[in-house]
Design an enzyme around this catalytic site. Structure first.
Site, short mmCIF file in Angstrom:
data_model
loop_
_atom_site.label_atom_id
_atom_site.label_comp_id
_atom_site.label_asym_id
_atom_site.label_seq_id
_atom_site.Cartn_x
_atom_site.Cartn_y
_atom_site.Cartn_z
CE1 TYR A 38 -3.91 -1.97 0.78
CE2 TYR A 38 -2.79 -2.75 2.74
CZ TYR A 38 -3.83 -2.84 1.84
OH TYR A 38 -4.79 -3.77 2.02
CG HIS A 194 -10.51 2.80 5.65
ND1 HIS A 194 -10.98 4.09 5.62
CD2 HIS A 194 -10.42 2.41 4.36
CE1 HIS A 194 -11.15 4.46 4.35
NE2 HIS A 194 -10.83 3.46 3.58
NE ARG A 224 -5.62 4.65 -3.06
CZ ARG A 224 -6.00 3.46 -2.57
NH1 ARG A 224 -7.27 3.20 -2.31
NH2 ARG A 224 -5.10 2.51 -2.33
CG ASN A 226 -7.49 -0.63 -3.72
OD1 ASN A 226 -6.41 -1.23 -3.60
ND2 ASN A 226 -8.45 -0.70 -2.81
CD GLU A 266 -12.22 -1.11 -5.81
OE1 GLU A 266 -12.99 -2.00 -5.43
OE2 GLU A 266 -11.68 -0.28 -5.04
CE1 TYR A 317 -9.60 -5.95 3.77
CE2 TYR A 317 -8.21 -5.15 1.98
CZ TYR A 317 -9.30 -5.00 2.81
OH TYR A 317 -10.10 -3.90 2.69
#
Lengths: 347, 317
Positions: A38, A194, A224, A226, A266, A317
């Protein structure tokens, strides 16, 4: 894209969704390096290269009509995919205005908006919609303004109210989520929704991203990328419908991974809205099968390396763990180990 | 950061030392919408420097044909309010920022108490339009030295009727904050804008009465990160770049043709981080990216928002 030949395709059951060579070429491949972790990979959402997915504020592509049809199916099965708390009505109108003004400006051959004072007329060519209404008077629209336009723009949308030093997810239109639930998250604050993301607390990323978003300014939207993976080209990978798509994860083999396993990217864009001071968080989903991805060899090589070395917490995850081996086996055939230059470009 | 180009279309004196300016878009179109409590930052080119001051928008947020601000001539003006009073005429072109709202009305509140002192009335001018439109319960308490210091009083009386409560000091009407806050129902929000003493007294009174912080609001302006001029020395490229008082280090390096990576230009993403090798002054960190320990160590800087109070700073670039 000026002359969109809308494809009739499905995102469920027989899964006929495919990308044309053009759509593959403009796919937002998110890996510029062989390793992924990340980061606050936020940049200004300024108009990008002609034909790219960031040429316009909202990207309309060859999947537009089928994706809007899929939204209606999902919404028909589960009304809870759309929710708006009462104090979000100004933000709803902000969303309607931003989406109508952007689409009619960027795709004038597809969408038109005419204003006669507060009396607005909206025409959506591809979906065959035409409505006149009074801006600010929800009774003059067939649906609440957010739901009305949420059905006509590809992607998912969350409206965030800013108060008490944080952001609250107080309205959403969510039909293509990567395994999270609007019904569960609506009304939650930034750190609450989150909470499940691993490995970020110690990096302080969520605090930094929150501070940045709270100072987001009108006229300066940001974006951004993802990513995750999805088995079969399915938009509605919601926890509510897990029984319909979860078991597919167990059917991936080294032989069929190229066809079944999809990289799901995304494009997240964030806009400060004028009347409500809320933030629009839009999540536009792009799906590509490994076979389609491998038409550009450097993408297959790079994705192989990223997945091979991904942190175990992220594999868990993102729900990849169960078919990780099968996907690696398929991708490894396409990776000769050659060094790749930095950059996410296809060729 | 893109600016809005506007033309001054009207100027009025509305109270002692307070001028009211109306701006229209230079291209003749509509200005961006905004929410009650928003301000704009006006850039004022005065000689070889540019002042940037934040002013609340006064007009109804529903009206996108013009923006209005009020400027009080400050006794110890650094130049901004004097420039607005003396240099700006009808027809003057100005650059202003897009509207920013750091003083919004809580949309989940049902009862709101607005407390203004003098020129502190300005952010409430747009908020009352939003409150009237949404139908939320509210009262505006307006404290002023005398009627000739009470800008916009007639307009407010007409708009608000008995929702406006005036406290005219020249008539001995002193605003009793304790009494005002004591009689509010649980869950009320209070908003204050005015002289520092009034703001501090209101916050202290609210705390004393047990009001939660989330229900006490006072106006803050976004201070543009400006400072003194200085010079950047680039070790690798052997270049010197002068940073003016009104530009960021990143902008100055870009203008000098130096290729500096960046993404957000807001001090959050970390992309433009640079290594500091030496400086004869102190770094002024304005970013959200570096930890407090890193800021204290002084070895890194985010040139998009941070700068230094020094004559030179040497970077490893």
């Amino acid at each position: 894209m000026n002359n969109l030949a809308y494809k009739h395709e499905t995102f469920r059951d027989d899964y006929t969704y495919r990308n044309s060579p053009d759509a593959i070429r403009r796919f937002p491949f998110p890996f510029a390096e062989d390793h992924y972790m990340y980061s606050v990979n936020i940049e200004q959402h300024q108009p990008g290269a002609k034909g790219s997915i960031v040429e316009h504020a909202f990207d309309i592509d060859e999947h537009y009509v089928s994706e809007c049809e899929d939204k209606l199916i999902t919404l028909g099965q589960d009304k809870g995919r759309y929710a708006a708390l009462p104090h979000m009505m100004d933000a709803q109108w902000d969303f309607l205005e931003l989406s109508m003004e952007s689409l009619s400006r960027d795709y004038p051959h597809l969408f038109t908006l005419t204003k006669d004072g507060e009396r607005w007329t909206w025409r959506n060519g591809p979906l065959g919609i035409e409505d006149s209404f009074v801006f600010g008077d929800a009774a003059t629209l067939p649906l609440e303004p957010f739901e009305y336009m949420g059905r006509q723009v590809q992607g998912d949308f969350v409206l965030l109210d800013q108060r008490e030093g944080t952001l609250f997810a107080d309205a959403g239109f969510i039909t293509s989520q990567a395994d999270w639930s609007l019904a569960f998250d609506v009304g939650m604050s930034w750190h609450e929704w989150h909470g499940p993301v691993p490995q970020v607390e110690k990096m302080g990323i969520m605090d930094r991203a929150l501070k940045f978003l709270m100072s987001l300014q009108q006229g300066n939207p940001v974006r951004r990328l993802n990513w995750t993976m999805t088995i079969n080209p399915r938009l509605d990978t919601s926890p509510e419908h897990f029984p319909e798509w979860g078991p597919d994860k167990l059917k991936v083999t080294a032989q069929n991974a190229g066809e079944k396993a999809h990289l799901r990217v995304e494009l997240q864009t964030m806009f400060r809205l004028p009347r409500s001071n809320a933030i629009l968080f839009s999540i536009r989903c792009y799906l590509i099968s490994l076979e389609e991805l491998a038409t550009y060899p450097r993408w297959a090589k790079r994705f192989h390396r990223v997945l091979r070395d991904l942190h175990p917490d992220l594999l868990e995850y993102k729900g990849i763990k169960v078919y990780h081996e099968a996907v690696l086996a398929w991708l490894s055939q396409h990776d000769d180990g050659a060094e790749l230059a930095l950059g996410a470009h296809p060729e | 950061m893109s600016a809005l180009n506007v033309i001054v279309s009207n100027i009025e004196l509305v109270a002692d030392g307070i001028r009211h300016f109306t701006f229209i878009a230079a291209d003749g179109g509509e200005l961006p919408g905004f929410s009650g409590g928003s301000h704009v930052v006006v850039s004022m080119p005065a000689g070889n420097r540019t002042y940037r001051n934040a002013y609340s928008l006064l007009s109804s947020p529903a009206d996108r044909s013009n923006y209005q601000i009020a400027v009080r001539l400050q006794e110890q003006s650094r130049g901004g309010s004097r420039f607005m009073h003396e240099q700006v005429k009808v027809g003057t072109r100005l650059d202003i920022s897009w509207p920013v709202n750091l003083f919004p009305i809580s949309r989940v509140g049902h009862q709101h108490i607005l407390v203004a002192g003098g020129i502190g009335i300005t952010p409430f001018m747009s908020q009352v339009h939003d409150l009237l439109r949404t139908g939320a319960g509210f009262e505006l308490h307006y404290a002023f030295r005398s009627p000739r210091h009470a800008g916009f009083i007639d307009q407010l009386k007409q708009l608000l009727g008995n929702k406006l409560v005036c406290h005219d000091q020249s008539q001995g009407q002193i605003l009793d904050l304790h009494a005002l806050l004591s009689r509010q129902p649980l869950g009320t929000h209070v908003y204050v804008c005015g002289p520092d003493g009034m703001v501090d007294a209101l916050i202290a009174t609210a705390h004393e009465l047990g009001w939660p912080d989330a229900h006490i609001h006072n106006e803050e302006f976004l201070a543009p990160p400006v400072g003194e001029p200085f010079t950047i020395r680039l070790r690798q490229s052997q270049k010197n770049v002068d940073v003016g008082a009104e530009v960021s280090m990143l902008e100055a390096m870009e203008a000098a043709g130096v290729d500096v990576p960046y993404l957000c230009r807001g001090g959050a993403c970390g992309r433009c981080e640079l290594e500091v090798l030496a400086t004869d002054g102190v770094i002024e960190h304005h970013d959200h990216y570096l930890s407090d320990a890193e800021k204290g160590a002084g070895k890194k800087i985010m040139p998009c928002v941070s700068r230094a109070k020094c004559s030179f700073i040497e970077l490893n670039l």
